[in-house]
Motif scaffolding. Sequence first.
Motif, PDB file in Angstrom:
ATOM      1  N   LEU A  11       0.823  -1.196   0.000  1.00  0.00           N
ATOM      2  CA  LEU A  11       0.000   0.000   0.000  1.00  0.00           C
ATOM      3  C   LEU A  11       0.860   1.249   0.000  1.00  0.00           C
ATOM      4  N   HIS A  12       0.393   2.273  -0.699  1.00  0.00           N
ATOM      5  CA  HIS A  12       1.041   3.567  -0.689  1.00  0.00           C
ATOM      6  C   HIS A  12       0.196   4.522   0.140  1.00  0.00           C
ATOM      7  N   PRO A  13       0.779   5.331   1.013  1.00  0.00           N
ATOM      8  CA  PRO A  13      -0.016   6.293   1.776  1.00  0.00           C
ATOM      9  C   PRO A  13      -0.560   7.365   0.863  1.00  0.00           C
ATOM     10  N   PRO A  14      -1.631   8.063   1.278  1.00  0.00           N
ATOM     11  CA  PRO A  14      -2.182   9.144   0.458  1.00  0.00           C
ATOM     12  C   PRO A  14      -1.122  10.199   0.190  1.00  0.00           C
ATOM     13  N   THR A  15      -1.010  10.633  -1.052  1.00  0.00           N
ATOM     14  CA  THR A  15      -0.042  11.655  -1.413  1.00  0.00           C
ATOM     15  C   THR A  15      -0.717  12.720  -2.256  1.00  0.00           C
ATOM     16  N   ARG A  16      -0.120  13.903  -2.284  1.00  0.00           N
ATOM     17  CA  ARG A  16      -0.675  15.003  -3.074  1.00  0.00           C
ATOM     18  C   ARG A  16      -0.053  14.956  -4.465  1.00  0.00           C
ATOM     19  N   LEU A  17      -0.585  14.048  -5.289  1.00  0.00           N
ATOM     20  CA  LEU A  17      -0.039  13.834  -6.621  1.00  0.00           C
ATOM     21  C   LEU A  17      -0.700  14.757  -7.627  1.00  0.00           C
ATOM     22  N   GLY A  18      -0.109  14.822  -8.790  1.00  0.00           N
ATOM     23  CA  GLY A  18      -0.639  15.701  -9.821  1.00  0.00           C
ATOM     24  C   GLY A  18      -1.750  15.092 -10.643  1.00  0.00           C
ATOM     25  N   LEU A 141     -13.391  10.451   4.586  1.00  0.00           N
ATOM     26  CA  LEU A 141     -11.965  10.150   4.595  1.00  0.00           C
ATOM     27  C   LEU A 141     -11.163  11.213   5.320  1.00  0.00           C
ATOM     28  N   ARG A 142     -10.157  10.759   6.063  1.00  0.00           N
ATOM     29  CA  ARG A 142      -9.083  11.580   6.599  1.00  0.00           C
ATOM     30  C   ARG A 142      -7.765  10.967   6.128  1.00  0.00           C
ATOM     31  N   ASN A 143      -6.671  11.666   6.371  1.00  0.00           N
ATOM     32  CA  ASN A 143      -5.368  11.102   6.015  1.00  0.00           C
ATOM     33  C   ASN A 143      -5.094   9.791   6.745  1.00  0.00           C
ATOM     34  N   ASP A 144      -5.674   9.634   7.943  1.00  0.00           N
ATOM     35  CA  ASP A 144      -5.368   8.468   8.765  1.00  0.00           C
ATOM     36  C   ASP A 144      -6.555   7.551   9.011  1.00  0.00           C
ATOM     37  N   ARG A 145      -7.736   7.898   8.560  1.00  0.00           N
ATOM     38  CA  ARG A 145      -8.918   7.104   8.866  1.00  0.00           C
ATOM     39  C   ARG A 145      -9.865   7.018   7.670  1.00  0.00           C
ATOM     40  N   VAL A 148     -16.985   4.673   7.493  1.00  0.00           N
ATOM     41  CA  VAL A 148     -18.086   4.152   6.684  1.00  0.00           C
ATOM     42  C   VAL A 148     -19.369   4.257   7.490  1.00  0.00           C
ATOM     43  N   VAL A 149     -20.382   4.886   6.891  1.00  0.00           N
ATOM     44  CA  VAL A 149     -21.644   5.137   7.579  1.00  0.00           C
ATOM     45  C   VAL A 149     -22.725   4.219   7.026  1.00  0.00           C
ATOM     46  N   LEU A 150     -23.281   3.380   7.893  1.00  0.00           N
ATOM     47  CA  LEU A 150     -24.458   2.587   7.562  1.00  0.00           C
ATOM     48  C   LEU A 150     -25.672   3.235   8.215  1.00  0.00           C
ATOM     49  N   GLU A 151     -26.844   2.653   8.010  1.00  0.00           N
ATOM     50  CA  GLU A 151     -28.060   3.307   8.490  1.00  0.00           C
ATOM     51  C   GLU A 151     -28.132   3.373  10.017  1.00  0.00           C
ATOM     52  N   HIS A 152     -27.553   2.392  10.714  1.00  0.00           N
ATOM     53  CA  HIS A 152     -27.639   2.372  12.165  1.00  0.00           C
ATOM     54  C   HIS A 152     -26.284   2.307  12.865  1.00  0.00           C
ATOM     55  N   ARG A 153     -25.204   2.314  12.105  1.00  0.00           N
ATOM     56  CA  ARG A 153     -23.889   2.146  12.722  1.00  0.00           C
ATOM     57  C   ARG A 153     -22.823   2.815  11.862  1.00  0.00           C
ATOM     58  N   ILE A 154     -21.771   3.269  12.521  1.00  0.00           N
ATOM     59  CA  ILE A 154     -20.628   3.883  11.847  1.00  0.00           C
ATOM     60  C   ILE A 154     -19.378   3.094  12.200  1.00  0.00           C
ATOM     61  N   TYR A 155     -18.583   2.754  11.178  1.00  0.00           N
ATOM     62  CA  TYR A 155     -17.337   2.026  11.376  1.00  0.00           C
ATOM     63  C   TYR A 155     -16.154   2.940  11.051  1.00  0.00           C
ATOM     64  N   VAL A 156     -15.140   2.917  11.909  1.00  0.00           N
ATOM     65  CA  VAL A 156     -13.938   3.728  11.724  1.00  0.00           C
ATOM     66  C   VAL A 156     -12.764   2.778  11.529  1.00  0.00           C
ATOM     67  N   TYR A 157     -12.049   2.929  10.396  1.00  0.00           N
ATOM     68  CA  TYR A 157     -10.923   2.077  10.053  1.00  0.00           C
ATOM     69  C   TYR A 157      -9.630   2.879   9.994  1.00  0.00           C
ATOM     70  N   ASN A 158      -8.532   2.203  10.305  1.00  0.00           N
ATOM     71  CA  ASN A 158      -7.208   2.780  10.131  1.00  0.00           C
ATOM     72  C   ASN A 158      -6.858   2.756   8.641  1.00  0.00           C
ATOM     73  N   PHE A 159      -6.452   3.897   8.099  1.00  0.00           N
ATOM     74  CA  PHE A 159      -6.162   3.969   6.671  1.00  0.00           C
ATOM     75  C   PHE A 159      -4.887   3.194   6.311  1.00  0.00           C
ATOM     76  N   LYS A 160      -3.999   3.018   7.270  1.00  0.00           N
ATOM     77  CA  LYS A 160      -2.722   2.369   6.976  1.00  0.00           C
ATOM     78  C   LYS A 160      -2.874   0.872   6.764  1.00  0.00           C
ATOM     79  N   ASN A 161      -3.674   0.225   7.599  1.00  0.00           N
ATOM     80  CA  ASN A 161      -3.799  -1.235   7.501  1.00  0.00           C
ATOM     81  C   ASN A 161      -5.244  -1.706   7.377  1.00  0.00           C
ATOM     82  N   PHE A 162      -6.190  -0.777   7.301  1.00  0.00           N
ATOM     83  CA  PHE A 162      -7.609  -1.075   7.120  1.00  0.00           C
ATOM     84  C   PHE A 162      -8.186  -1.909   8.257  1.00  0.00           C
ATOM     85  N   LYS A 163      -7.636  -1.760   9.447  1.00  0.00           N
ATOM     86  CA  LYS A 163      -8.161  -2.432  10.628  1.00  0.00           C
ATOM     87  C   LYS A 163      -9.282  -1.603  11.255  1.00  0.00           C
TER      88      LYS A 163
END
Length: 397
Positions: A11-18, A141-145, A148-163
């Motif tokens: 995986l490549h981290p988010p970058t400010r590419l052209g 999306l954030r740089n680090d997170r 995902v929003v569902l109708e009754h629940r919200i899940y927060v994942y680490n952007f680096k490893n998707f945990k």
Amino acid sequence: MSSIVSSSPGLHPPTRLGLLDSPHGEVLSIPLDQPESSLRDGDDTELLSVFWNQDYGCFAAGTNHGFRIYSCDPFQETFRRDLKTGGFGIVEMLFRSNMVALVGGGTNTHYPSNKVVIWDDHLDRCISELTFRSNVCAVRLRNDRIVVVLEHRIYVYNFKNFKLVHQIETLTNPKGLCCLSHHLNTFVLACPGLQRGQVCIEHFDLKVTKFINAHDSHIACLTLTMDGLLLATASTKGTLIRIFNTMDGSCLQEVRRGADKAEIYSIALSPNVRWLAASSDKGTIHIFSLKVQVSGENARDYNASNQGPAAVHNKSNAVDTLVSQNTGSNPASSFSFMKGILPRYFSSEWSFAQFHVPEASRFLVGFGSQNTVVIVGMDGRCSFDPVKGGEMTQQAY
């Protein structure tokens, strides 16, 4: 856990590419996972959704044949991907980086609406898929997170490893209402609570959860400032918009859109926290002057934050940010001197500027550079309106 994560190695981290800021302004048209022979001429393209990026500098348009990215200043299409069968109901950008979160939508798609595809355009491939048991209502999306929003629940994942790192239960939330802060050292999330009219504020860095009883009716729209210190909310009644301090839950200001019920489509706070804009089904964009302002070290970060996450170097904590009164004012009723005697309506603060748009279409409002209000409509129009008047309209479709 009600989600399945499928990731790709390397995986490549988010970058400010052209890729989204082509120096020559050319339009790219490469399918996600189909040969170039599947590209379409766009004659039957249908607009399904429109989403701002985090600083209103760009917006993404999901269509029944892919998605497109537009720059607001100057206004131009900077990027697109066309698919033979690939409609997208959600296209969430990460500022102007190479990362895009996609969710299928419309009738012409082979991407299910219960799956989030994290697409890395630097690698030119999907790097992860998050699959759920129910439809995805929104992605943030954030740089680090990844949120995902569902109708009754919200899940927060680490952007680096998707945990999966956090879960939040909410009241029924079919619109996917959720907003995030975007300063590097503060992570604030706002979403509907478990009661009608309630907003849940998660200060993840401080490990503090705050509940704000914002309205008597259900929450219809909400937004945070870039550092997450201020929250603006509207209810399904659509007459009042309130601004809160997310640290203590206090209501700092209340402004009135109108007296009759309306559906609020969007609320935006300007980067310098001087203005608030709101759009509704009444065909009017209202602009309000804010009485609150951020002072101290964080005040400088509001200007820097408009350039994206790589430009922000905030050394202070949200707790240290000061909220003080601004000198700006909105018009009030001529009966406001009888506050406390006449009904509350007569002491309300009203918008000091309005822009009129067609009532038949849904319009989303944001703030551009040089005190401009950017208005994007589901009819394919994009307008740039100076706060003090004037109008320029561009046709995107």
